[in-house]
Enzyme design. Sequence first.
Site, PDB file in Angstrom:
ATOM      1  N   ASN A  94       5.385  38.368-110.209  1.00  0.00           N
ATOM      2  CA  ASN A  94       5.121  38.401-111.652  1.00  0.00           C
ATOM      3  C   ASN A  94       3.664  38.778-111.895  1.00  0.00           C
ATOM      4  OD1 ASN A  94       5.639  38.212-114.358  1.00  0.00           O
ATOM      5  ND2 ASN A  94       5.755  35.976-114.434  1.00  0.00           N
ATOM      6  N   ASP A 345      -6.486  35.153-122.758  1.00  0.00           N
ATOM      7  CA  ASP A 345      -5.907  34.175-121.833  1.00  0.00           C
ATOM      8  C   ASP A 345      -6.497  32.788-122.038  1.00  0.00           C
ATOM      9  OD1 ASP A 345      -4.314  36.090-120.826  1.00  0.00           O
ATOM     10  OD2 ASP A 345      -5.356  36.325-118.917  1.00  0.00           O
ATOM     11  N   HIS A 417       1.470  29.712-115.215  1.00  0.00           N
ATOM     12  CA  HIS A 417       0.369  28.869-114.750  1.00  0.00           C
ATOM     13  C   HIS A 417      -0.479  28.322-115.887  1.00  0.00           C
ATOM     14  CE1 HIS A 417      -2.343  32.667-114.687  1.00  0.00           C
ATOM     15  NE2 HIS A 417      -1.214  32.964-115.276  1.00  0.00           N
ATOM     16  N   ARG A 418      -0.717  29.162-116.902  1.00  0.00           N
ATOM     17  CA  ARG A 418      -1.632  28.721-117.959  1.00  0.00           C
ATOM     18  C   ARG A 418      -1.004  27.644-118.852  1.00  0.00           C
ATOM     19  NH1 ARG A 418      -5.794  31.184-116.730  1.00  0.00           N
ATOM     20  NH2 ARG A 418      -5.724  33.323-116.004  1.00  0.00           N
ATOM     21  N   LYS A 449      -0.295  30.667-109.203  1.00  0.00           N
ATOM     22  CA  LYS A 449      -0.539  32.066-109.571  1.00  0.00           C
ATOM     23  C   LYS A 449      -2.033  32.369-109.574  1.00  0.00           C
ATOM     24  CE  LYS A 449       1.583  35.389-112.607  1.00  0.00           C
ATOM     25  NZ  LYS A 449       0.662  36.398-113.052  1.00  0.00           N
TER      26      LYS A 449
END
Length: 686
Positions: A94, A345, A417-418, A449
């Site tokens: 991904n 992000d 992950h975030r 990740k």
Amino acid sequence: MFKIPFLDLPPLRSAAGTVRLPGSKSISNRVLLLAALSEGQTVVRDLLASDDTAVMLESLRTLGCGVWRDGDAVVIDGLGSRLRAKQAKLFLGNAGTAMRPLTAALAVLAATQGGEFEVSGVPRMHERPIGDLVDALRGLGCAIDDLGNPGYPPLRLRGPSALALDAPVRVRGDVSSQFLTALLLALPLVAGFEAPNPPEGVPPARGGPAPGRDIRIEVIGELISKPYIEITLALLARFGIAVKREGWSAFVIPAGSRYVSPGEVFVEGDASSASYFVGLGAIAAVDAPIRIEGVGSESLQGDVRFAEAAAAMGAVVQTGPNWLEVRRGAWPLKGITLDCNHIPDAAMTLTVMALYADGPTTLTNIASWRVKETDRIAAMATELRKLGASVDEGPDWIRVQPLRDWRAASIHTYDDHRVAMCFSLAAFNGLVTDAAVPVRIQEPHCVAKTFPDYFETLFGVVTARAEDIPVITIDGPTASGKGTLADEVGKALGFGVLDSGALYRVTGLAARRAGLDLDDGPAVAALVPTLELRFSGGQVFLGPEDVSARLRAEATGLLASQVAVHPEVRQALHQLQLDFRRLPGLVADGRDMGTAIFPDAALKVFLTASAATRAERRYKQLISKGNSTTIEGLREDLEARDERDKNRSASPLAPAQDAQLLDNSALSIEASVEQVLNWWQKRRPF
Ligand code: C5P
């Protein structure tokens, strides 16, 4: 690596200390590709070790690059723009930072040198758009086949084919800046001299190698996430490509450009990863700051500007060239309205900080969230609401209201992950409500990740109240299988494990070695504070010596039960055992874990098995290790120890009143573990 299905974060109360960030994902994968496309070797230091860089490294190997480790560094032996493998299938997981640039580079290389390459990923990757990049590459003359839905991976990149390099290459910039980055990284491959040995089907340049030409890239639409383009341009410069630019609308790769390795590259810390610790400082660093090492005022990454957003919410931030220090300023935090296009992000972290604010927080211009690892606007809104928050969302914005009435929630992380890292900050709810609740993070391993040891790093700088840290006790007689059960339950929950028997064993061993009379309780107890004990990776060290094997010996067990009868010895070991109550939780096994050491444990198990079963298990264990023994002898020893443990006056072996009894004589280990985990789940608020 064992993957736990969820990680429960108990209420957290404060934060202080220093964290060193893992390398930047964006920089790591760009540097790897640039090194691979350059002539010569590049030593890459401080590279992020994560899922996304792993797929990039694997792809580069498949393409024929030399890739090896030299101590902490990774060395890349570059292709020098020449394809070594003409056919390959690359699986890119991904990792958008691998998919987009590799697609562009391989499309261009296949066109000029011939070849056939397939790029694919996980199902979510096949839902992440790449059509604008494919359109731009096709416009250039690259042959690209859609192997799935048009506009999405998987793709096949074929060649040779003629490239039309004289006209500008046009690419849309308003969906993902990675399309422009991909072209900027790929096109220097064809801006230099013509390939001296063109493949079949491509006419050789007449009169020897012809000089290349300027390649012009034009951006259609408003370019988003501009700071990521800054990173790309800065790294291109390090690898010898001086891109000329006209604002954000056109970029020119000069004729004759050629990738040259700088020899050595240091990857700076990940600025997006820094955002969780900046948020942490803003929320919970009251007495001392959180110091974040690896990013600062000299960072290439745009996400360092997250610190400004945190400051707007009230954080006190100090900055050095490659560090940040953050502590709480305004409290509650201040709600803000912010255009987050420059920090796409890191801005996710603001939505969780917003729960601790004095008014609503509105983030705008974040349409790109919808095409990331998951639809991040939808994901954050859904999961924040589970905590009780009131959230509104639109196509490219989100608004979060402060939260005072928190609910314990099990956060779905969407393999993102975030999402997982952001929601760890929700565990500080005890700072704004008396009724603090734990937070469950599902599939916490998704942090691999970009930040494989995120939770360990977090636990290193936060505190919780001891009584909030969950404990499961497993008591029972000798050889009932407590140790194995405790280890497995600990592994399943991500909890630490206390083998309290080992403390008595090591005390017995040390007392014997010191020539003490084991019946002299005060003398043995006085020895305890002088023991230089260290527990590391399941091993026990006494001073420099690894005594793990000695401790497991039957003879040491007998010494242990002799010293364990003394109240003074038990007292001397008391605090040592309490110290094992650390984040995120503890499984403690022994004789009196549920009765004397952790009477407040949330789950107490009393494990038994018939003497015959226990003797048989111990027999098998010892025989498999090459020790000679008999079942009858073992059974007598076990029963003697049971008697002593049950009949001593100090903490005799007996189930706690509120213990769950588990006779595992006829149960497999898996069945016992499942039973304990079921009991545990029933006690959780999720
Ligand atoms: O569990 P293990 O067999 O390693 O323990 C060795 C001995 O230490 C036990 O037989 C018991 O006498 C003592 N012990 C104890 N309390 C504990 C753990 C062990 O008295 N919590």
